[in-house]
Design a protein around this motif. Structure first.
Motif, PDB file in Angstrom:
ATOM      1  N   LEU A   1     -12.693  -4.830  17.527  1.00  0.00           N
ATOM      2  CA  LEU A   1     -13.544  -3.651  17.636  1.00  0.00           C
ATOM      3  C   LEU A   1     -14.921  -3.874  17.028  1.00  0.00           C
ATOM      4  CD1 LEU A   1     -11.031  -0.747  16.955  1.00  0.00           C
ATOM      5  CD2 LEU A   1     -11.909  -1.566  19.138  1.00  0.00           C
ATOM      6  N   ASP A   2     -15.006  -4.689  15.985  1.00  0.00           N
ATOM      7  CA  ASP A   2     -16.320  -4.963  15.394  1.00  0.00           C
ATOM      8  C   ASP A   2     -17.228  -5.641  16.417  1.00  0.00           C
ATOM      9  OD1 ASP A   2     -15.618  -3.844  12.955  1.00  0.00           O
ATOM     10  OD2 ASP A   2     -14.962  -5.762  12.112  1.00  0.00           O
TER      11      ASP A   2
ATOM     12  N   ALA B   1     -14.091   4.196  18.802  1.00  0.00           N
ATOM     13  CA  ALA B   1     -13.882   5.161  17.717  1.00  0.00           C
ATOM     14  C   ALA B   1     -12.476   5.761  17.788  1.00  0.00           C
ATOM     15  CB  ALA B   1     -14.939   6.270  17.781  1.00  0.00           C
ATOM     16  N   GLU B   2     -12.000   6.054  18.986  1.00  0.00           N
ATOM     17  CA  GLU B   2     -10.653   6.611  19.141  1.00  0.00           C
ATOM     18  C   GLU B   2      -9.591   5.592  18.744  1.00  0.00           C
ATOM     19  OE1 GLU B   2      -7.650   9.494  20.260  1.00  0.00           O
ATOM     20  OE2 GLU B   2      -9.655   9.507  19.381  1.00  0.00           O
ATOM     21  N   ILE B   3      -9.789   4.330  19.084  1.00  0.00           N
ATOM     22  CA  ILE B   3      -8.839   3.285  18.687  1.00  0.00           C
ATOM     23  C   ILE B   3      -8.797   3.186  17.166  1.00  0.00           C
ATOM     24  CG2 ILE B   3      -8.432   0.792  18.671  1.00  0.00           C
ATOM     25  CD1 ILE B   3      -9.470   0.817  21.619  1.00  0.00           C
ATOM     26  N   ARG B   4      -9.950   3.212  16.521  1.00  0.00           N
ATOM     27  CA  ARG B   4      -9.982   3.155  15.054  1.00  0.00           C
ATOM     28  C   ARG B   4      -9.251   4.359  14.452  1.00  0.00           C
ATOM     29  NH1 ARG B   4     -12.893  -0.878  13.006  1.00  0.00           N
ATOM     30  NH2 ARG B   4     -14.611  -1.759  14.214  1.00  0.00           N
ATOM     31  N   ARG B   5      -9.469   5.539  15.017  1.00  0.00           N
ATOM     32  CA  ARG B   5      -8.803   6.740  14.517  1.00  0.00           C
ATOM     33  C   ARG B   5      -7.291   6.635  14.670  1.00  0.00           C
ATOM     34  NH1 ARG B   5      -6.319  11.111  15.893  1.00  0.00           N
ATOM     35  NH2 ARG B   5      -6.404  10.678  18.113  1.00  0.00           N
ATOM     36  N   LEU B   6      -6.846   6.178  15.849  1.00  0.00           N
ATOM     37  CA  LEU B   6      -5.414   6.055  16.103  1.00  0.00           C
ATOM     38  C   LEU B   6      -4.778   4.973  15.237  1.00  0.00           C
ATOM     39  CD1 LEU B   6      -5.395   6.484  19.976  1.00  0.00           C
ATOM     40  CD2 LEU B   6      -4.505   8.097  18.276  1.00  0.00           C
ATOM     41  N   ARG B   7      -5.484   3.875  15.011  1.00  0.00           N
ATOM     42  CA  ARG B   7      -4.959   2.827  14.127  1.00  0.00           C
ATOM     43  C   ARG B   7      -4.780   3.361  12.713  1.00  0.00           C
ATOM     44  NH1 ARG B   7      -8.328  -2.655  15.861  1.00  0.00           N
ATOM     45  NH2 ARG B   7      -7.152  -3.078  17.771  1.00  0.00           N
ATOM     46  N   ALA B   8      -5.748   4.121  12.230  1.00  0.00           N
ATOM     47  CA  ALA B   8      -5.644   4.699  10.885  1.00  0.00           C
ATOM     48  C   ALA B   8      -4.479   5.683  10.816  1.00  0.00           C
ATOM     49  CB  ALA B   8      -6.954   5.385  10.500  1.00  0.00           C
TER      50      ALA B   8
ATOM     51  N   VAL C   1       0.432  -1.482   1.329  1.00  0.00           N
ATOM     52  CA  VAL C   1      -0.396  -2.441   2.088  1.00  0.00           C
ATOM     53  C   VAL C   1      -0.828  -1.840   3.410  1.00  0.00           C
ATOM     54  CG1 VAL C   1      -0.358  -4.646   3.302  1.00  0.00           C
ATOM     55  CG2 VAL C   1       0.584  -4.475   1.002  1.00  0.00           C
ATOM     56  N   THR C   2       0.046  -1.059   4.060  1.00  0.00           N
ATOM     57  CA  THR C   2      -0.293  -0.520   5.383  1.00  0.00           C
ATOM     58  C   THR C   2      -1.024   0.807   5.311  1.00  0.00           C
ATOM     59  OG1 THR C   2       1.835   0.617   5.613  1.00  0.00           O
ATOM     60  CG2 THR C   2       1.694  -1.625   6.486  1.00  0.00           C
ATOM     61  N   ALA C   3      -1.136   1.373   4.114  1.00  0.00           N
ATOM     62  CA  ALA C   3      -1.862   2.653   3.995  1.00  0.00           C
ATOM     63  C   ALA C   3      -3.299   2.427   4.410  1.00  0.00           C
ATOM     64  CB  ALA C   3      -1.778   3.172   2.570  1.00  0.00           C
ATOM     65  N   PRO C   4      -3.856   3.362   5.169  1.00  0.00           N
ATOM     66  CA  PRO C   4      -5.215   3.173   5.674  1.00  0.00           C
ATOM     67  C   PRO C   4      -6.250   3.324   4.574  1.00  0.00           C
ATOM     68  CG  PRO C   4      -4.409   5.357   6.248  1.00  0.00           C
ATOM     69  CD  PRO C   4      -3.252   4.609   5.605  1.00  0.00           C
ATOM     70  N   ALA C   5      -7.281   2.539   4.698  1.00  0.00           N
ATOM     71  CA  ALA C   5      -8.436   2.705   3.814  1.00  0.00           C
ATOM     72  C   ALA C   5      -9.222   3.909   4.296  1.00  0.00           C
ATOM     73  CB  ALA C   5      -9.304   1.446   3.866  1.00  0.00           C
ATOM     74  N   ALA C   6     -10.106   4.379   3.486  1.00  0.00           N
ATOM     75  CA  ALA C   6     -10.931   5.508   3.904  1.00  0.00           C
ATOM     76  C   ALA C   6     -11.702   5.129   5.158  1.00  0.00           C
ATOM     77  CB  ALA C   6     -11.886   5.880   2.776  1.00  0.00           C
TER      78      ALA C   6
END
Length: 141
Positions: free
Chosen positions: A8-9, A75-82, A132-137
């Protein structure tokens, strides 16, 4: 369909390097839009499907909309991954709590009906994986 994870980057870097949108299609040509008006100085590209004018228009519409669709999809992929990472962490933590709750050696509850030997080490491992799998902000884009 590729099984390679999306970078995504890199996708967002390409989108950010492109001329700002939105873009518009006019027949088989693609223009940047200035106040919603097509401007020849904003010409971006055209599709060349001489044998299929309707297909050329469809291609142009696709490319014009990709300018805003690609960043929105990233942006939606990032949201869903989180969201998925958060759900995984919650599930692991809940399951770990359940294991400890039924542990004959460590449970605060009455031990009638205990159904297993101590597996608190498994529960601790699950809690570590949850951390470890908890999402970062979320990163503002």
């Amino acid at each position: 369909m590729s099984t390679t994870p999306l970078n995504l980057d890199a996708i967002e870097a390409r989108a950010n390097a492109a001329t700002p949108g939105p873009w518009m299609a006019d027949g088989h040509e693609i223009y940047g839009s200035g106040c919603g008006v097509l401007d020849i100085e904003q010409w971006k590209a055209e599709t060349l499907r001489i044998e299929d004018p309707e297909g050329a228009k469809a291609d142009a519409e696709f490319m014009a909309h990709a300018r805003t669709d690609v960043p929105a999809l990233a942006a939606e992929i990032r949201r869903l991954r989180a969201e998925l990472a958060e759900l995984r962490a919650k599930t692991l933590t809940t399951e770990a709590d359940e294991i400890v709750l039924h542990c004959p050696d460590h449970s605060p509850q009455d031990q009638d009906g205990v159904w297993m030997d101590c597996h608190c080490a498994v529960a601790e491992d699950m809690r570590q994986r949850a951390a470890v799998t908890a999402p970062a902000a979320p990163v503002a884009r």
